[in-house]
Design a protein around this motif. Structure first.
Motif, PDB file in Angstrom:
ATOM      1  N   VAL A 243     -46.186  24.594  57.404  1.00 11.96           N
ATOM      2  CA  VAL A 243     -46.880  25.361  58.443  1.00 11.96           C
ATOM      3  C   VAL A 243     -48.361  25.337  58.101  1.00 11.96           C
ATOM      4  CG1 VAL A 243     -47.306  27.684  59.351  1.00 11.96           C
ATOM      5  CG2 VAL A 243     -44.955  26.859  59.078  1.00 11.96           C
ATOM      6  N   VAL A 244     -49.172  24.900  59.072  1.00 17.55           N
ATOM      7  CA  VAL A 244     -50.626  24.932  58.897  1.00 17.55           C
ATOM      8  C   VAL A 244     -51.126  26.167  59.636  1.00 17.55           C
ATOM      9  CG1 VAL A 244     -52.770  23.613  59.087  1.00 17.55           C
ATOM     10  CG2 VAL A 244     -50.576  22.394  59.040  1.00 17.55           C
ATOM     11  N   GLU A 245     -51.628  27.138  58.890  1.00 13.86           N
ATOM     12  CA  GLU A 245     -52.020  28.414  59.487  1.00 13.86           C
ATOM     13  C   GLU A 245     -53.536  28.426  59.717  1.00 13.86           C
ATOM     14  OE1 GLU A 245     -52.068  30.820  61.052  1.00 13.86           O
ATOM     15  OE2 GLU A 245     -52.337  32.751  60.102  1.00 13.86           O
ATOM     16  N   CYS A 246     -53.938  28.351  60.997  1.00 12.64           N
ATOM     17  CA  CYS A 246     -55.367  28.297  61.339  1.00 12.64           C
ATOM     18  C   CYS A 246     -55.809  29.500  62.161  1.00 12.64           C
ATOM     19  CB  CYS A 246     -55.680  27.038  62.157  1.00 12.64           C
ATOM     20  SG  CYS A 246     -55.147  25.487  61.451  1.00 12.64           S
ATOM     21  N   VAL A 247     -54.983  30.545  62.229  1.00 12.53           N
ATOM     22  CA  VAL A 247     -55.339  31.682  63.090  1.00 12.53           C
ATOM     23  C   VAL A 247     -55.625  32.946  62.282  1.00 12.53           C
ATOM     24  CG1 VAL A 247     -54.530  33.207  64.954  1.00 12.53           C
ATOM     25  CG2 VAL A 247     -54.027  30.762  65.047  1.00 12.53           C
ATOM     26  N   GLY A 248     -54.752  33.230  61.325  1.00 11.07           N
ATOM     27  CA  GLY A 248     -54.931  34.459  60.546  1.00 11.07           C
ATOM     28  C   GLY A 248     -53.881  35.499  60.871  1.00 11.07           C
ATOM     29  N   ASN A 249     -52.904  35.152  61.730  1.00  7.97           N
ATOM     30  CA  ASN A 249     -51.853  36.119  62.062  1.00  7.97           C
ATOM     31  C   ASN A 249     -50.484  35.712  61.508  1.00  7.97           C
ATOM     32  OD1 ASN A 249     -51.145  34.006  63.664  1.00  7.97           O
ATOM     33  ND2 ASN A 249     -51.218  35.114  65.612  1.00  7.97           N
ATOM     34  N   ALA A 250     -50.455  34.631  60.720  1.00 10.80           N
ATOM     35  CA  ALA A 250     -49.170  34.178  60.166  1.00 10.80           C
ATOM     36  C   ALA A 250     -49.289  33.996  58.655  1.00 10.80           C
ATOM     37  CB  ALA A 250     -48.742  32.873  60.838  1.00 10.80           C
ATOM     38  N   PRO A 251     -49.436  35.095  57.930  1.00  7.72           N
ATOM     39  CA  PRO A 251     -49.515  34.990  56.470  1.00  7.72           C
ATOM     40  C   PRO A 251     -48.166  34.544  55.893  1.00  7.72           C
ATOM     41  CG  PRO A 251     -49.336  37.286  57.127  1.00  7.72           C
ATOM     42  CD  PRO A 251     -49.457  36.480  58.396  1.00  7.72           C
ATOM     43  N   PHE A 252     -48.168  34.285  54.612  1.00  2.00           N
ATOM     44  CA  PHE A 252     -46.978  33.757  53.943  1.00  2.00           C
ATOM     45  C   PHE A 252     -45.729  34.582  54.248  1.00  2.00           C
ATOM     46  CE2 PHE A 252     -44.092  33.295  50.352  1.00  2.00           C
ATOM     47  CZ  PHE A 252     -43.997  31.925  50.249  1.00  2.00           C
ATOM     48  N   ARG A 253     -45.842  35.912  54.185  1.00  2.00           N
ATOM     49  CA  ARG A 253     -44.639  36.756  54.364  1.00  2.00           C
ATOM     50  C   ARG A 253     -44.016  36.557  55.750  1.00  2.00           C
ATOM     51  NH1 ARG A 253     -48.877  39.995  54.822  1.00  2.00           N
ATOM     52  NH2 ARG A 253     -49.151  41.154  56.774  1.00  2.00           N
ATOM     53  N   ARG A 254     -44.812  36.175  56.739  1.00  2.00           N
ATOM     54  CA  ARG A 254     -44.291  35.943  58.087  1.00  2.00           C
ATOM     55  C   ARG A 254     -43.870  34.492  58.289  1.00  2.00           C
ATOM     56  NH1 ARG A 254     -47.535  35.805  63.262  1.00  2.00           N
ATOM     57  NH2 ARG A 254     -45.746  35.540  64.617  1.00  2.00           N
ATOM     58  N   ALA A 255     -44.713  33.579  57.798  1.00  3.94           N
ATOM     59  CA  ALA A 255     -44.461  32.155  58.059  1.00  3.94           C
ATOM     60  C   ALA A 255     -43.323  31.599  57.210  1.00  3.94           C
ATOM     61  CB  ALA A 255     -45.744  31.356  57.799  1.00  3.94           C
ATOM     62  N   ARG A 256     -43.062  32.207  56.059  1.00  4.33           N
ATOM     63  CA  ARG A 256     -42.124  31.581  55.114  1.00  4.33           C
ATOM     64  C   ARG A 256     -40.727  31.422  55.690  1.00  4.33           C
ATOM     65  NH1 ARG A 256     -39.795  35.470  50.444  1.00  4.33           N
ATOM     66  NH2 ARG A 256     -38.329  33.731  50.408  1.00  4.33           N
ATOM     67  N   ARG A 257     -40.370  32.286  56.637  1.00  3.82           N
ATOM     68  CA  ARG A 257     -38.996  32.195  57.181  1.00  3.82           C
ATOM     69  C   ARG A 257     -38.765  30.916  57.986  1.00  3.82           C
ATOM     70  NH1 ARG A 257     -40.498  36.790  61.323  1.00  3.82           N
ATOM     71  NH2 ARG A 257     -40.593  38.052  59.461  1.00  3.82           N
ATOM     72  N   VAL A 258     -39.876  30.234  58.379  1.00  4.34           N
ATOM     73  CA  VAL A 258     -39.677  28.962  59.108  1.00  4.34           C
ATOM     74  C   VAL A 258     -40.034  27.753  58.240  1.00  4.34           C
ATOM     75  CG1 VAL A 258     -40.076  30.052  61.346  1.00  4.34           C
ATOM     76  CG2 VAL A 258     -41.984  28.925  60.181  1.00  4.34           C
ATOM     77  N   ILE A 259     -40.303  27.997  56.946  1.00  5.31           N
ATOM     78  CA  ILE A 259     -40.628  26.869  56.058  1.00  5.31           C
ATOM     79  C   ILE A 259     -39.385  26.510  55.237  1.00  5.31           C
ATOM     80  CG2 ILE A 259     -42.134  26.013  54.217  1.00  5.31           C
ATOM     81  CD1 ILE A 259     -44.236  28.054  55.135  1.00  5.31           C
ATOM     82  N   ARG A 260     -39.024  25.247  55.282  1.00  5.04           N
ATOM     83  CA  ARG A 260     -37.821  24.788  54.580  1.00  5.04           C
ATOM     84  C   ARG A 260     -38.001  24.868  53.066  1.00  5.04           C
ATOM     85  NH1 ARG A 260     -37.767  19.611  58.599  1.00  5.04           N
ATOM     86  NH2 ARG A 260     -36.985  20.755  60.402  1.00  5.04           N
ATOM     87  N   PRO A 261     -36.898  24.958  52.326  1.00  6.14           N
ATOM     88  CA  PRO A 261     -36.993  24.963  50.858  1.00  6.14           C
ATOM     89  C   PRO A 261     -37.765  23.731  50.387  1.00  6.14           C
ATOM     90  CG  PRO A 261     -34.744  25.449  51.554  1.00  6.14           C
ATOM     91  CD  PRO A 261     -35.506  25.071  52.800  1.00  6.14           C
ATOM     92  N   GLY A 262     -38.691  23.934  49.466  1.00  4.78           N
ATOM     93  CA  GLY A 262     -39.492  22.822  48.956  1.00  4.78           C
ATOM     94  C   GLY A 262     -40.640  22.446  49.874  1.00  4.78           C
ATOM     95  N   GLY A 263     -40.786  23.176  50.990  1.00  4.46           N
ATOM     96  CA  GLY A 263     -41.854  22.886  51.946  1.00  4.46           C
ATOM     97  C   GLY A 263     -43.183  23.491  51.516  1.00  4.46           C
ATOM     98  N   ALA A 264     -44.105  23.569  52.487  1.00  5.12           N
ATOM     99  CA  ALA A 264     -45.462  24.002  52.119  1.00  5.12           C
ATOM    100  C   ALA A 264     -46.055  24.947  53.148  1.00  5.12           C
ATOM    101  CB  ALA A 264     -46.363  22.776  51.978  1.00  5.12           C
ATOM    102  N   MET A 265     -46.776  25.938  52.623  1.00  6.41           N
ATOM    103  CA  MET A 265     -47.580  26.849  53.439  1.00  6.41           C
ATOM    104  C   MET A 265     -49.026  26.415  53.279  1.00  6.41           C
ATOM    105  SD  MET A 265     -47.757  29.768  55.151  1.00  6.41           S
ATOM    106  CE  MET A 265     -49.227  30.515  55.845  1.00  6.41           C
ATOM    107  N   LEU A 266     -49.627  25.943  54.355  1.00  6.88           N
ATOM    108  CA  LEU A 266     -50.992  25.436  54.282  1.00  6.88           C
ATOM    109  C   LEU A 266     -51.891  26.473  54.949  1.00  6.88           C
ATOM    110  CD1 LEU A 266     -50.142  21.716  55.165  1.00  6.88           C
ATOM    111  CD2 LEU A 266     -50.068  22.885  52.955  1.00  6.88           C
ATOM    112  N   ALA A 267     -52.365  27.417  54.136  1.00 10.48           N
ATOM    113  CA  ALA A 267     -53.095  28.574  54.665  1.00 10.48           C
ATOM    114  C   ALA A 267     -54.586  28.275  54.735  1.00 10.48           C
ATOM    115  CB  ALA A 267     -52.826  29.803  53.798  1.00 10.48           C
ATOM    116  N   VAL A 268     -54.980  27.686  55.860  1.00  9.60           N
ATOM    117  CA  VAL A 268     -56.401  27.403  56.077  1.00  9.60           C
ATOM    118  C   VAL A 268     -57.176  28.722  56.123  1.00  9.60           C
ATOM    119  CG1 VAL A 268     -58.066  26.364  57.679  1.00  9.60           C
ATOM    120  CG2 VAL A 268     -55.842  25.270  57.304  1.00  9.60           C
TER     121      VAL A 268
END
Ligand SMILES: NC(=O)c1ccc[n+]([C@@H]2O[C@H](COP(=O)([O-])OP(=O)(O)OC[C@H]3O[C@@H](n4cnc5c(N)ncnc54)[C@H](OP(=O)(O)O)[C@@H]3O)[C@@H](O)[C@H]2O)c1
Length: 349
Positions: A243-268
């Motif tokens: 997940v590439v987060e470019c807004v500021g409303n999807a921090p890790f605690r929210r976005a992680r539920r749609v990130i697959r195991p071993g995936g990545a949170m790209l918090a711009v």
């Protein structure tokens, strides 16, 4: 006439009496709304050893300029804010993190660029792009590259902010052939480049944007869009490799539920707390967390120029303003509704 310092580095300051000493620049002497910015005559910088003096034809007005001018940082940055932005007055009175134009002069030791070369560069934390002249380092960390014939300065500069931000995040997330990623904020300056660069890398891309921007984002190559006004992408039951987060409303605690195991949170973008928690979140979940200012290199800028001249990616220019319209440009960027880049025309082609 006043001649405030425009850069932090003494080698960049114009020496009195040495050649033309002044230039026009958009200067903000205090923090505040768009009206704190005014075009003035300021000291013209000079190229020091290893540096280029660029006659700026085009720059852009980005969210970074808004943040610096308005002291508007993501949540939690209040304590560190003054160190980044300045205490009583702006540390960088001339904003603008990208420039495209013609090399006017090179400092000693520079062999890769010559006067007359067409270049684009990210001035980064030095800012200084909203002016007739700007100085950048000529080496890899200068984030400077030649602009191919056929690409205008306005198009070239529009690629840089979003492109040099998106590239290292996509690399950090190991986005490649077969990856499935989601870009939250796909119509902004970073989003439009993240979508296109991820497609170039072979990924399947879902863009989160409003209905009014769906056509734009699909036209950039996105395979699907989610309208953030009617759907919450974290509740759709679909998962992604990144997940590439470019807004500021999807921090890790929210976005992680749609990130697959071993995936990545790209918090711009993210809060100071998210920045501090990144390593901890990564260690406890196994999801790679990429965040912070990853920095641009000259190779990145050169890659963007090449991909654009080949037609693999394209600049998205929402509006173009002349330097004298700088207040209007800031006003538009402040709306938070721009699509891609807002270009500042400093001098005609
Ligand atoms: N880490 C770094 O090094 C780095 C570098 C650059 C930027 N950043 C940060 O990255 C963020 C994005 O920058 P940017 O230049 O891309 O911003 P931008 O161009 O100002 O983004 C504007 C876009 O965001 C869309 N948008 C607004 N609310 C949305 C929502 N809830 N969901 C989806 N889209 C939404 C808007 O579309 P609508 O009008 O349709 O709402 C508009 O097209 C900023 O916070 C910036 O500070 C970080």
């Amino acid at each position: 006439m006043t001649t405030p310092q425009t850069h932090g580095q003494h080698s960049r300051d114009a020496a009195e009496g040495a050649g033309p000493t002044v230039m026009r620049a958009a200067v903000n002497r205090s923090f505040g709304g768009p009206e704190v910015v005014a075009v003035e005559q300021v000291a013209r910088p000079q190229a020091g050893p290893g540096e280029l003096l660029i006659q700026v034809h085009a720059s852009d007005v980005s969210v970074a300029d808004h943040r610096m001018r308005a002291r508007d940082l993501p949540p939690g940055f209040a304590l560190v804010g003054p160190f980044l932005l300045g205490f009583g007055a702006p540390r960088r009175p001339v904003l603008g993190m990208e420039v495209a134009g013609v090399v006017e002069a090179v400092g000693s030791g520079v062999t890769t660029f010559r006067p007359g070369d067409r270049v684009a560069a990210a001035t980064g934390a030095h800012f200084g792009g909203h002016a007739e002249y700007a100085v950048v380092r000529a080496d890899a960390r200068g984030a400077v590259a030649h602009v191919p014939d056929g690409l205008t300065f306005e198009d070239a500069v529009a690629l840089v902010f979003g492109g040099h931000t998106a590239l290292p995040f996509l690399r950090g997330g190991r986005v490649g052939a077969g990856s499935e990623i989601l870009v939250n904020g796909a119509s902004g300056a970073v989003g439009v480049m993240a979508v296109q660069l991820a497609k170039h890398l072979g990924a399947r891309v879902t863009g989160v944007c409003s209905a009014r921007n769906a056509e734009l984002v699909l036209g950039l190559g996105a395979d699907a869009v989610v309208d953030y006004e009617t759907e919450d992408f974290t509740q759709r039951g679909e998962t992604y490799d990144a997940v590439v987060e470019c807004v500021g409303n999807a921090p890790f605690r929210r976005a992680r539920r749609v990130i697959r195991p071993g995936g990545a949170m790209l918090a711009v973008v993210g809060s100071f707390g998210d920045l501090l928690a990144a390593r901890w979140n990564q260690a406890r979940t196994g999801i790679r967390v990429v965040t912070g200012d990853l920095g641009a290199t000259s190779d990145d800028v050169a890659l963007l120029m090449r991909l654009a001249s080949e037609g693999t990616i394209r600049p998205v220019v929402d509006r173009t303003y002349d330097l004298d319209e700088i207040v209007e440009a800031h006003r538009y960027v402040d709306t938070g509704r721009k699509r891609g880049a807002v270009v500042l025309r400093v001098r005609g082609e």
